[in-house]
Design an enzyme around this catalytic site. Structure first.
Site, mmCIF file in Angstrom:
data_model
loop_
_atom_site.group_PDB
_atom_site.id
_atom_site.type_symbol
_atom_site.label_atom_id
_atom_site.label_comp_id
_atom_site.label_asym_id
_atom_site.label_seq_id
_atom_site.Cartn_x
_atom_site.Cartn_y
_atom_site.Cartn_z
ATOM 1 N N LYS A 83 12.356 7.660 2.344
ATOM 2 C CA LYS A 83 11.241 6.611 1.565
ATOM 3 C C LYS A 83 10.937 7.038 0.249
ATOM 4 O O LYS A 83 10.718 8.169 0.036
ATOM 5 C CB LYS A 83 9.845 6.828 2.424
ATOM 6 C CG LYS A 83 8.936 5.550 2.586
ATOM 7 C CD LYS A 83 7.775 5.648 3.262
ATOM 8 C CE LYS A 83 6.938 4.448 3.071
ATOM 9 N NZ LYS A 83 5.817 4.801 4.129
HETATM 10 O O1 G3P Z 1 2.899 1.836 5.096
HETATM 11 C C1 G3P Z 1 1.694 2.103 4.081
HETATM 12 C C2 G3P Z 1 0.216 2.076 4.327
HETATM 13 O O2 G3P Z 1 0.120 3.459 4.928
HETATM 14 C C3 G3P Z 1 -0.488 2.225 3.452
HETATM 15 O O3 G3P Z 1 -1.591 1.521 4.018
HETATM 16 O O4 G3P Z 1 -3.819 0.910 4.497
HETATM 17 O O5 G3P Z 1 -3.474 2.926 2.789
HETATM 18 O O6 G3P Z 1 -2.908 0.740 2.071
HETATM 19 P P1 G3P Z 1 -3.172 1.567 3.451
#
Ligand code: G3P
Length: 217
Positions: A83
């Site tokens: 990634k």
């Molecule tokens: O896959 C990306 C994710 O982990 C981010 O999620 O909820 O931190 O925006 P969030």
């Protein structure tokens, strides 16, 4: 639509995997930090558990170091997807790794232009963060729709991996739009099973089970 689980918690991955709900796993530095585990160790453990792609994120900001980190991560297992962030250095790293036949997930995508660049650089996955766009009153699902249109217009093979999923509705919305994959925290995947009418209906059935003393075993 494939389901990836967005966590580095082994027990949670195991639980969903046993139900056939895990087509892959995504992690990021915040999730690794939350797990309290060493990145190489926990990533190896996840790769041993799951057949599908397991995303492990680089932590450098310059292309040369990112590339070295990506190559090291890729050695953990055949199902690693390295990634990289959607920066110019990330795109350079994406191109170099994908030319070597390594799967690359380009993350932190917030625009259709960024997604177009990632596809040109040979990304296996593009990760648009829909929840974080919604957080600032932009339309995360519209971005998924725009990327779907662009990729289909030109036959790009990069998979749209909807990320930053915050609700069960996000999952069905992404499926309707045609995201190839959605990655969600385990709690969101489990919440997809919930419906108030299911609970209400079951309560009614249970009342009748009691009333009629119905027994099966
Ligand atoms: O896959 C990306 C994710 O982990 C981010 O999620 O909820 O931190 O925006 P969030």
């Amino acid at each position: 639509m494939k389901f990836f689980v967005d966590t580095a918690e082994i027990d949670q991955i195991k639980e969903l995997h046993a139900l056939g709900m895990v087509d892959g796993v995504t992690t990021n530095p915040s999730l690794i930090a939350k797990s309290g585990r060493d990145i190489l160790e926990v990533t190896k453990e996840i790769c041993d558990l799951v057949d599908g792609p397991v995303s492990a994120e680089v932590v450098a900001l310059d292309a040369e170091t990112m590339l070295a980190e990506g190559r090291k991560l890729a050695k953990i297992a055949d199902n690693i997807a390295v990634k990289v962030p959607l920066t110019w250095a990330g795109l350079q790293t994406c191109k170099a790794l994908s030319d070597d036949g390594i799967m690359v997930n380009v993350t932190l995508c917030f625009s259709a232009n960024q997604a177009l660049l990632a596809a040109k650089a040979g990304a296996t996955f593009i990760s648009p963060f829909i929840g974080r766009l919604d957080d600032i009153n932009l339309d995360g699902l519209q971005l998924i729709e725009d990327i779907r249109t662009i990729y289909d217009n030109y036959g790009f093979e990069t998979n749209i991996l909807a990320a930053s999923i915050r609700s069960a509705n996000h999952m069905s919305d992404c499926a309707k739009i045609g995201a190839d994959v959605a990655t969600a925290p385990p709690a969101v995947i489990k919440a997809m099973a919930n419906h108030i009418l299911t609970d209400k209906g079951l309560a009614g059935f249970m009342a009748d089970v009691k009333k009629a003393n119905i027994k099966i075993l």
